[in-house]
Write a protein that holds these residues in place. Sequence first.
Motif, PDB file in Angstrom:
ATOM      1  N   SER A   4       0.830  -1.209   0.000  1.00  9.04           N
ATOM      2  CA  SER A   4       0.000   0.000   0.000  1.00  9.04           C
ATOM      3  C   SER A   4       0.860   1.253   0.000  1.00  9.04           C
ATOM      4  O   SER A   4       0.582   2.219  -0.719  1.00  9.04           O
ATOM      5  CB  SER A   4      -0.923   0.017   1.216  1.00  9.04           C
ATOM      6  OG  SER A   4      -1.756  -1.118   1.203  1.00  9.04           O
ATOM      7  N   GLN A   8      -8.533   0.487  -0.999  1.00 12.30           N
ATOM      8  CA  GLN A   8      -9.033  -0.826  -0.603  1.00 12.30           C
ATOM      9  C   GLN A   8     -10.471  -0.772  -0.105  1.00 12.30           C
ATOM     10  O   GLN A   8     -11.305  -1.536  -0.543  1.00 12.30           O
ATOM     11  CB  GLN A   8      -8.119  -1.405   0.488  1.00 12.30           C
ATOM     12  CG  GLN A   8      -8.605  -2.752   0.997  1.00 12.30           C
ATOM     13  CD  GLN A   8      -7.593  -3.416   1.902  1.00 12.30           C
ATOM     14  OE1 GLN A   8      -6.472  -2.939   2.057  1.00 12.30           O
ATOM     15  NE2 GLN A   8      -7.978  -4.522   2.490  1.00 12.30           N
ATOM     16  N   ASP A  43      -5.691  -1.098  -4.846  1.00  9.18           N
ATOM     17  CA  ASP A  43      -5.148  -1.757  -3.656  1.00  9.18           C
ATOM     18  C   ASP A  43      -6.122  -2.844  -3.206  1.00  9.18           C
ATOM     19  O   ASP A  43      -7.259  -2.540  -2.855  1.00  9.18           O
ATOM     20  CB  ASP A  43      -4.950  -0.722  -2.537  1.00  9.18           C
ATOM     21  CG  ASP A  43      -4.018  -1.232  -1.447  1.00  9.18           C
ATOM     22  OD1 ASP A  43      -3.593  -2.401  -1.529  1.00  9.18           O
ATOM     23  OD2 ASP A  43      -3.717  -0.455  -0.524  1.00  9.18           O
ATOM     24  N   GLU A  44      -5.694  -4.082  -3.251  1.00  3.75           N
ATOM     25  CA  GLU A  44      -6.530  -5.226  -2.845  1.00  3.75           C
ATOM     26  C   GLU A  44      -7.948  -5.128  -3.414  1.00  3.75           C
ATOM     27  O   GLU A  44      -8.921  -5.095  -2.658  1.00  3.75           O
ATOM     28  CB  GLU A  44      -6.626  -5.309  -1.314  1.00  3.75           C
ATOM     29  CG  GLU A  44      -5.315  -5.067  -0.618  1.00  3.75           C
ATOM     30  CD  GLU A  44      -4.721  -6.354  -0.054  1.00  3.75           C
ATOM     31  OE1 GLU A  44      -5.357  -7.416  -0.180  1.00  3.75           O
ATOM     32  OE2 GLU A  44      -3.605  -6.282   0.484  1.00  3.75           O
TER      33      GLU A  44
HETATM   34 MG   LIG Z   1      -2.151  -2.929   2.150  1.00  3.54          MG
END
Ligand SMILES: [Mg+2]
Lengths: 265, 277
Positions: free
Chosen positions: B45, B86, B163-164
Amino acid sequence: MDFWYSVNNNTWMGRLDPRVKIVSLAGFIFIMMSSDSIAALLGGMTFIVLLGALAGISFTMFLKRLLWILPFGGVMAVILPFVVPGAAIAQFHLGTLELTMSVEGMTRAALLTLRMGLGIFAVTLLIATTGFGRIMSGLRQMHVPYVFVAIIEFTVRYINVLLDELKTMSLARKARGFESGRSFLHRRTFATLGSQVGVLFMRAGSRGERVYQAMLSRGYCGETGAVLSNGFRLLDIGLGLGILAVAMFLQVYDAGGWQWLISLK
Amino acid sequence: MANIIKVENLFFTYSDGTRALNGVSFAVEEGSRVAMLGPNGAGKSTLLLHLNGLHLPQQGSVSVQGREVNKKTEKWVRTMVGMVFQDPDNQVFSSTVWDDVSFGPVNMGLSSAEVTSRVSKALHAVGMYEYKDKPPYHLSYGQKKRVAIAGILAMEPGVIVLDEPMAYLDPSGKEQVVNILDELHQRGITIIIATHDVDLAAEWADHIIIVKDGRVLADGGSELLIQKKIVEEASLTYPLVSRIFLNIPELAITVPRTVNQAVKVIRNLIKSNAIKQ
Ligand SMILES: [Mg+2]
Ligand SMILES: Nc1ncnc2c1ncn2[C@@H]1O[C@H](COP(=O)(O)OP(=O)(O)O)[C@@H](O)[C@H]1O
């Protein structure tokens, strides 16, 4: 919560430009608030309810919103008649305590209740015919400082997220055998709840930081530049002025006529 | 193809003293699909935030389209590289879906006609157009994720960083996101995702970067995902497809990583009569 958000009101009130509606209803409230006459305030409320009826907003909806101010307004309305000095109309004896109701107190209480009611009615009409989202963009189009609008918007948006977090935390507490409901003064209960409030605070803080980061990454720089603006129609302005005119009329008419009638009683 | 992003010897330490990046270097080709894999706390991240100019290099450098990311270029970088966070709750904050997606384009100072056209295109691309007047509060997690992606698409960046992207999504939500990513790839957009999902990385990515302890552990193609040393060191697992074939070493073949590769291998085995029908 639906009441707050998107509204698809296709009546003339619903199509009225949000900016015009915000200004005229705020103006309406402002003018009416200075009124000292029960009749004028009642007239104002009736006018709002009529506008609501034209826009398909039921009277019950208005009454329901009125419940919002009950905790505060109700208490004030009950207390005022007893604490404002004036001509007594009734006396109560509670043991050694002697309570006197005054006419002036009653009038004050009635005025206070009506003013609050009028405010709630007007705001209800605004939200129910516009929707929270469009009120916010209306404010932005009116060049209300971005921060101000954003704070209102964030509060409404994230109150649910935070409440959900609070609920999850309380469930997780229960899952590990924590019993609430015991006295708040119980030391361990107090310590646990205290630290959870702390955690919630931290979460709110770090959430705020992440929201801000996400805003920056979409080009936010403290103030949004252009605003989506669509010109409003002459009709919009006319209707807005109409609403203000009614408030003025009630104010002026009442100064000469109604007040006199009531003081006669 | 040219490198659209280049990271060189990047270091980053948080204000509490946590060293998150420890000399990261890699390059991303224009139009590629990059999966960044690594355990929790590896620094993924933190690294992604650098690509978008939200963190500026403390040491080393990041460049986008040949221009170095610094205080002067950070605004420009944010229009070039879009970042999908995320948790969509952090990103989607406006009171209606439409307003939220228009947030970026309005910040870019586009004309109102251009904003309208972009927002509507972006919402159609993620299949959320019918929800344009809904408050985000009412949407499912997967729908909020798609709104968050639309909010970035509307800015029309050349690179999109996620992110994810699959975290907490249900299977159909994952599939929808994969479809969106495929569509974006077709359009020539460079896509970088951070993920733990080795199956997704094996199936989808054409460039794998494995990160650990703020360093690049390995950089290459999906063959990295079946190298024992790398997989163990990065606390990953083998892709499910590969696990089956790794358990049959007597086959003595190149272990497939994707379903399609596995199907091909099995077909060949049938043809060569290694498997009786
Ligand atoms: Mg992360
Ligand atoms: N805001 C922050 N403040 C301090 N340390 C942080 C912060 N964010 C992340 N870290 C630390 O930096 C390291 C890398 O974190 P991160 O980039 O989030 O890794 P990943 O995304 O790969 O899980 C971790 O040790 C983490 O604890």
